[in-house]
Design a protein around this motif. Sequence first.
Motif, PDB file in Angstrom:
ATOM      1  N   MET A 212       0.814  -1.219   0.000  1.00 16.49           N
ATOM      2  CA  MET A 212       0.000   0.000   0.000  1.00 16.49           C
ATOM      3  C   MET A 212       0.842   1.260   0.000  1.00 16.49           C
ATOM      4  N   MET A 213       2.105   1.130  -0.395  1.00 18.35           N
ATOM      5  CA  MET A 213       2.901   2.334  -0.629  1.00 18.35           C
ATOM      6  C   MET A 213       2.271   3.159  -1.741  1.00 18.35           C
ATOM      7  N   ASN A 214       1.612   2.469  -2.683  1.00 21.08           N
ATOM      8  CA  ASN A 214       0.947   3.219  -3.743  1.00 21.08           C
ATOM      9  C   ASN A 214      -0.094   4.173  -3.188  1.00 21.08           C
ATOM     10  N   LYS A 215      -0.787   3.777  -2.108  1.00 23.85           N
ATOM     11  CA  LYS A 215      -1.774   4.684  -1.506  1.00 23.85           C
ATOM     12  C   LYS A 215      -1.088   5.841  -0.800  1.00 23.85           C
ATOM     13  N   GLY A 216       0.065   5.568  -0.188  1.00 20.52           N
ATOM     14  CA  GLY A 216       0.835   6.664   0.385  1.00 20.52           C
ATOM     15  C   GLY A 216       1.233   7.667  -0.684  1.00 20.52           C
ATOM     16  N   PHE A 217       1.709   7.143  -1.818  1.00 18.94           N
ATOM     17  CA  PHE A 217       2.057   8.017  -2.936  1.00 18.94           C
ATOM     18  C   PHE A 217       0.828   8.786  -3.424  1.00 18.94           C
ATOM     19  N   GLU A 218      -0.317   8.115  -3.475  1.00 17.27           N
ATOM     20  CA  GLU A 218      -1.523   8.765  -3.986  1.00 17.27           C
ATOM     21  C   GLU A 218      -2.024   9.854  -3.052  1.00 17.27           C
ATOM     22  N   VAL A 219      -1.844   9.676  -1.751  1.00 16.84           N
ATOM     23  CA  VAL A 219      -2.182  10.754  -0.813  1.00 16.84           C
ATOM     24  C   VAL A 219      -1.289  11.962  -1.092  1.00 16.84           C
ATOM     25  N   VAL A 220       0.003  11.712  -1.286  1.00 17.88           N
ATOM     26  CA  VAL A 220       0.933  12.796  -1.602  1.00 17.88           C
ATOM     27  C   VAL A 220       0.540  13.465  -2.921  1.00 17.88           C
ATOM     28  N   GLU A 221       0.222  12.664  -3.924  1.00 19.78           N
ATOM     29  CA  GLU A 221      -0.214  13.217  -5.210  1.00 19.78           C
ATOM     30  C   GLU A 221      -1.443  14.104  -5.037  1.00 19.78           C
ATOM     31  N   ALA A 222      -2.401  13.647  -4.239  1.00 23.75           N
ATOM     32  CA  ALA A 222      -3.619  14.432  -4.007  1.00 23.75           C
ATOM     33  C   ALA A 222      -3.287  15.770  -3.357  1.00 23.75           C
ATOM     34  N   CYS A 223      -2.355  15.743  -2.410  1.00 20.46           N
ATOM     35  CA  CYS A 223      -1.940  16.990  -1.760  1.00 20.46           C
ATOM     36  C   CYS A 223      -1.314  17.944  -2.771  1.00 20.46           C
ATOM     37  N   ARG A 224      -0.507  17.409  -3.676  1.00 21.74           N
ATOM     38  CA  ARG A 224       0.130  18.238  -4.704  1.00 21.74           C
ATOM     39  C   ARG A 224      -0.905  18.786  -5.694  1.00 21.74           C
ATOM     40  N   LEU A 225      -1.786  17.900  -6.156  1.00 20.97           N
ATOM     41  CA  LEU A 225      -2.717  18.276  -7.217  1.00 20.97           C
ATOM     42  C   LEU A 225      -3.831  19.199  -6.744  1.00 20.97           C
ATOM     43  N   PHE A 226      -4.298  18.982  -5.510  1.00 19.48           N
ATOM     44  CA  PHE A 226      -5.476  19.705  -5.044  1.00 19.48           C
ATOM     45  C   PHE A 226      -5.163  20.658  -3.889  1.00 19.48           C
ATOM     46  N   ASP A 227      -3.870  20.937  -3.701  1.00 21.22           N
ATOM     47  CA  ASP A 227      -3.426  21.926  -2.709  1.00 21.22           C
ATOM     48  C   ASP A 227      -4.046  21.709  -1.339  1.00 21.22           C
ATOM     49  N   CYS A 228      -3.830  20.516  -0.799  1.00 21.70           N
ATOM     50  CA  CYS A 228      -4.394  20.199   0.504  1.00 21.70           C
ATOM     51  C   CYS A 228      -3.354  19.521   1.381  1.00 21.70           C
ATOM     52  N   ASP A 229      -3.671  19.389   2.642  1.00 22.19           N
ATOM     53  CA  ASP A 229      -2.812  18.758   3.630  1.00 22.19           C
ATOM     54  C   ASP A 229      -3.157  17.273   3.727  1.00 22.19           C
ATOM     55  N   PHE A 232      -6.403  16.161   5.199  1.00 22.36           N
ATOM     56  CA  PHE A 232      -7.617  16.363   4.414  1.00 22.36           C
ATOM     57  C   PHE A 232      -7.956  15.132   3.583  1.00 22.36           C
ATOM     58  N   VAL A 233      -7.022  14.163   3.546  1.00 13.48           N
ATOM     59  CA  VAL A 233      -7.170  12.975   2.699  1.00 13.48           C
ATOM     60  C   VAL A 233      -7.202  11.732   3.575  1.00 13.48           C
ATOM     61  N   GLU A 234      -8.166  10.873   3.331  1.00 17.55           N
ATOM     62  CA  GLU A 234      -8.312   9.638   4.107  1.00 17.55           C
ATOM     63  C   GLU A 234      -8.315   8.441   3.159  1.00 17.55           C
ATOM     64  N   VAL A 235      -7.672   7.359   3.573  1.00 11.75           N
ATOM     65  CA  VAL A 235      -7.679   6.118   2.800  1.00 11.75           C
ATOM     66  C   VAL A 235      -8.777   5.206   3.330  1.00 11.75           C
ATOM     67  N   ILE A 236      -9.520   4.591   2.426  1.00  8.98           N
ATOM     68  CA  ILE A 236     -10.563   3.641   2.807  1.00  8.98           C
ATOM     69  C   ILE A 236     -10.441   2.412   1.904  1.00  8.98           C
ATOM     70  N   LEU A 237     -10.580   1.230   2.477  1.00  6.65           N
ATOM     71  CA  LEU A 237     -10.457  -0.005   1.698  1.00  6.65           C
ATOM     72  C   LEU A 237     -11.779  -0.344   1.018  1.00  6.65           C
ATOM     73  N   HIS A 238     -11.663  -0.811  -0.205  1.00  6.45           N
ATOM     74  CA  HIS A 238     -12.843  -1.106  -1.029  1.00  6.45           C
ATOM     75  C   HIS A 238     -12.538  -2.332  -1.880  1.00  6.45           C
ATOM     76  N   ASP A 239     -13.303  -3.402  -1.671  1.00 11.76           N
ATOM     77  CA  ASP A 239     -12.971  -4.694  -2.261  1.00 11.76           C
ATOM     78  C   ASP A 239     -13.025  -4.716  -3.787  1.00 11.76           C
ATOM     79  N   GLU A 240     -14.062  -4.127  -4.362  1.00 16.22           N
ATOM     80  CA  GLU A 240     -14.337  -4.359  -5.784  1.00 16.22           C
ATOM     81  C   GLU A 240     -13.568  -3.446  -6.740  1.00 16.22           C
TER      82      GLU A 240
END
Length: 386
Positions: A212-229, A232-240
């Motif tokens: 799940m390092m990819n999710k860590g990277f994606e949180v960072v990407e979201a912060c960069r792209l949408f100018d947030c801390d 402000f971003v939460e990870v949630i697991l979703h099976d499908e």
Amino acid sequence: MRKVLLLGASGSIGTQTLDVIERERDQFVLTAFSLGHRVEYVDIVLANHPSVTRVCVQEKADYDVLTKKYPNITFYYGDEGLVQIIDEADCDMVVNALVGFSGMVPSVESLKKDKILCLANKESLVVGGDLIKDLLKNGHGVLYPIDSEHVAIAKMIAKSGIENVEKILITGSGGPFRKMKREELASVTPEQALNHPTWKMGAKITIDSATMMNKGFEVVEACRLFDCDPSFVEVILHDESHVHSMLKLKDGTFVADISAPDMRVPIYWALHEGNCEYKVFKSPTIEGFGDYHFHKFDPSRYPAVKIATDAYSQGGVMPAVLNAANEVAVHAFLDGKIPFLAIEEVIKDALMRISNEKNPTLSDLIKTDKKTRSYTIDATRRYVCK
């Protein structure tokens, strides 16, 4: 008609991008592309896209052979070739589907040349996000993400308005080991880790999904792209993997982007620069989106996410250290040199040992990447598989 340069044409995102372009020949024309070692794809792509005039490969030996085989095509090779093809290709759009740190410099170069950058390379924003944001802020080029999560977030923000958003919820499958306890991961094999439950991806990103390092990277990407801390971003697991991300709005309702797990959907959105029809779904509860399964994210089960966001919060060169150490550790695991759980330990070791440097230049990031790789290769020897 958009003239497209595709970087990473033989990878998963690259081949799906070619699918989209081939379906939309009235709107896109491929004028140049790059690929790594799978040079057999050169013949295939050139046969399907006679508009191509420039190609970059990884190795000088392949360059020599292909130059003789295709005298009417201009060939390049290596990392320098990636920069040259961006500078010289007749294109107004660059799709960066490269994997790893090698994709960062081409992203920066594309924006410097005022190209439309469709970005699938996570490392560009994780490592070079400040440089990229500065270029965009100063009017150089434009960027559209290709990650399904960030395309989903962009769609939903466009419909809902960022001022109405309380939290961004990034969904993740949990990878192939999502039903296993952490202590059971000590003996998992690369073959098991590569068996992702819903997505078909390259080896490196599939292992990043397992940690799940990819999710860590994606949180960072979201912060960069949408100018947030990161808060402000939460990870949630979703099976499908059908709900690609969600927003929780300030009025308590949820918005979701829902579609089958097919990367052609976000690729299409990026190529069309967000100018396409799409629908987002609204519900008073998460359960109201349909017969899907969601689970709370446990950071102690997947510590890689916090490792990534902590490196981002430290700033400077630490995201570059994070990425380089992760690349080395993932490949060491794939090669059977270290156990799965050692991936995180190797990364933490590098983050503690490599000194930070604030306000890094592109040159500083490249130096840090090399320094970290050298250190991490040595560090992996302390975690040898038994």
